[in-house]
Motif scaffolding. Sequence first.
Motif, PDB file in Angstrom:
ATOM      1  N   LEU A   2       0.819  -1.202   0.000  1.00 31.80           N
ATOM      2  CA  LEU A   2       0.000   0.000   0.000  1.00 31.80           C
ATOM      3  C   LEU A   2       0.861   1.263   0.000  1.00 31.80           C
ATOM      4  O   LEU A   2       0.595   2.208  -0.741  1.00 31.80           O
ATOM      5  CB  LEU A   2      -0.938  -0.005   1.218  1.00 31.80           C
ATOM      6  CG  LEU A   2      -1.835   1.218   1.367  1.00 31.80           C
ATOM      7  CD1 LEU A   2      -2.857   1.265   0.238  1.00 31.80           C
ATOM      8  CD2 LEU A   2      -2.519   1.201   2.713  1.00 31.80           C
ATOM      9  N   LYS A   6       0.906   4.032  -2.942  1.00 35.94           N
ATOM     10  CA  LYS A   6       0.552   5.419  -2.641  1.00 35.94           C
ATOM     11  C   LYS A   6       1.703   6.364  -2.990  1.00 35.94           C
ATOM     12  O   LYS A   6       1.484   7.460  -3.510  1.00 35.94           O
ATOM     13  CB  LYS A   6       0.164   5.564  -1.170  1.00 35.94           C
ATOM     14  CG  LYS A   6      -0.474   6.907  -0.867  1.00 35.94           C
ATOM     15  CD  LYS A   6      -0.979   6.979   0.551  1.00 35.94           C
ATOM     16  CE  LYS A   6      -2.335   6.345   0.618  1.00 35.94           C
ATOM     17  NZ  LYS A   6      -3.073   6.638   1.837  1.00 35.94           N
ATOM     18  N   LEU A  68      -5.064   1.706  -5.779  1.00 35.69           N
ATOM     19  CA  LEU A  68      -5.379   2.148  -4.414  1.00 35.69           C
ATOM     20  C   LEU A  68      -6.860   1.980  -4.088  1.00 35.69           C
ATOM     21  O   LEU A  68      -7.212   1.664  -2.945  1.00 35.69           O
ATOM     22  CB  LEU A  68      -4.970   3.610  -4.221  1.00 35.69           C
ATOM     23  CG  LEU A  68      -3.482   3.868  -4.037  1.00 35.69           C
ATOM     24  CD1 LEU A  68      -3.190   5.357  -4.064  1.00 35.69           C
ATOM     25  CD2 LEU A  68      -2.978   3.239  -2.750  1.00 35.69           C
ATOM     26  N   ARG A  72      -7.613  -0.158  -0.860  1.00 34.76           N
ATOM     27  CA  ARG A  72      -8.222   0.524   0.283  1.00 34.76           C
ATOM     28  C   ARG A  72      -9.729   0.355   0.345  1.00 34.76           C
ATOM     29  O   ARG A  72     -10.350   0.707   1.340  1.00 34.76           O
ATOM     30  CB  ARG A  72      -7.909   2.030   0.216  1.00 34.76           C
ATOM     31  CG  ARG A  72      -6.464   2.413   0.278  1.00 34.76           C
ATOM     32  CD  ARG A  72      -5.847   2.323   1.656  1.00 34.76           C
ATOM     33  NE  ARG A  72      -6.616   2.885   2.725  1.00 34.76           N
ATOM     34  CZ  ARG A  72      -6.485   4.100   3.212  1.00 34.76           C
ATOM     35  NH1 ARG A  72      -5.595   4.909   2.715  1.00 34.76           N
ATOM     36  NH2 ARG A  72      -7.218   4.517   4.200  1.00 34.76           N
ATOM     37  N   GLU A  73     -10.330  -0.143  -0.733  1.00 30.17           N
ATOM     38  CA  GLU A  73     -11.779  -0.325  -0.812  1.00 30.17           C
ATOM     39  C   GLU A  73     -12.519   0.976  -0.475  1.00 30.17           C
ATOM     40  O   GLU A  73     -13.367   1.030   0.413  1.00 30.17           O
ATOM     41  CB  GLU A  73     -12.232  -1.470   0.094  1.00 30.17           C
ATOM     42  CG  GLU A  73     -11.655  -2.801  -0.319  1.00 30.17           C
ATOM     43  CD  GLU A  73     -12.102  -3.944   0.567  1.00 30.17           C
ATOM     44  OE1 GLU A  73     -12.925  -3.736   1.476  1.00 30.17           O
ATOM     45  OE2 GLU A  73     -11.617  -5.059   0.338  1.00 30.17           O
ATOM     46  N   VAL A  74     -12.153   2.024  -1.206  1.00 26.94           N
ATOM     47  CA  VAL A  74     -12.764   3.338  -0.989  1.00 26.94           C
ATOM     48  C   VAL A  74     -13.951   3.472  -1.931  1.00 26.94           C
ATOM     49  O   VAL A  74     -13.783   3.657  -3.128  1.00 26.94           O
ATOM     50  CB  VAL A  74     -11.750   4.474  -1.261  1.00 26.94           C
ATOM     51  CG1 VAL A  74     -12.383   5.823  -1.014  1.00 26.94           C
ATOM     52  CG2 VAL A  74     -10.515   4.290  -0.412  1.00 26.94           C
TER      53      VAL A  74
END
Length: 167
Positions: A2, A6, A68, A72-74
């Motif tokens: 991650l 990022k 990402l 991050r499952e945003v």
Amino acid sequence: MLVWTKSLHIAALVIWCGGLLLLPVLLNQREAAGHGPPLHRLHAFTRFAYIVVISPAAFLAIASGTALILLREVFTAWFALKLLFVGVLTGLHVWTGLVILSLFEDEKHFRAWRMVSALVVLSVTLLAILWLVLAKPAVDLALVPDLFHRPGALGEFGRDLIRRLTP
């Protein structure tokens, strides 16, 4: 994983956004370059920056941003709004490329007001993205038109829009 993704995303964004902010300034130099070798150098440099540096950075920013999303499952309303502004930024990127293709023909100009307008629109878009990412505001879904709440409605809207725009 991650942290590296990022980091790649932020580095690519800095290059992409910085390059997009630089291009209107370079395009404004078109008239001062005149004709001949200075014009050809400016054209070559502008195309090089766009094709070899800025566009690959855009690709990396979008690819790492997509990664990402999955890591991050945003899936929130503010994030959807951010993606809308990223779409605007991508459209501005494409527009800049089209301007580069046509600007260096004979008797073409990129006036100062266009440079200022491009810089303002780019800056507002970038600031909106930055604000959305940092503030992560609560977005009231009641403000979103019903069109976006019904499955398949966006396709119907697009079909109707295309019919109106085609002769």
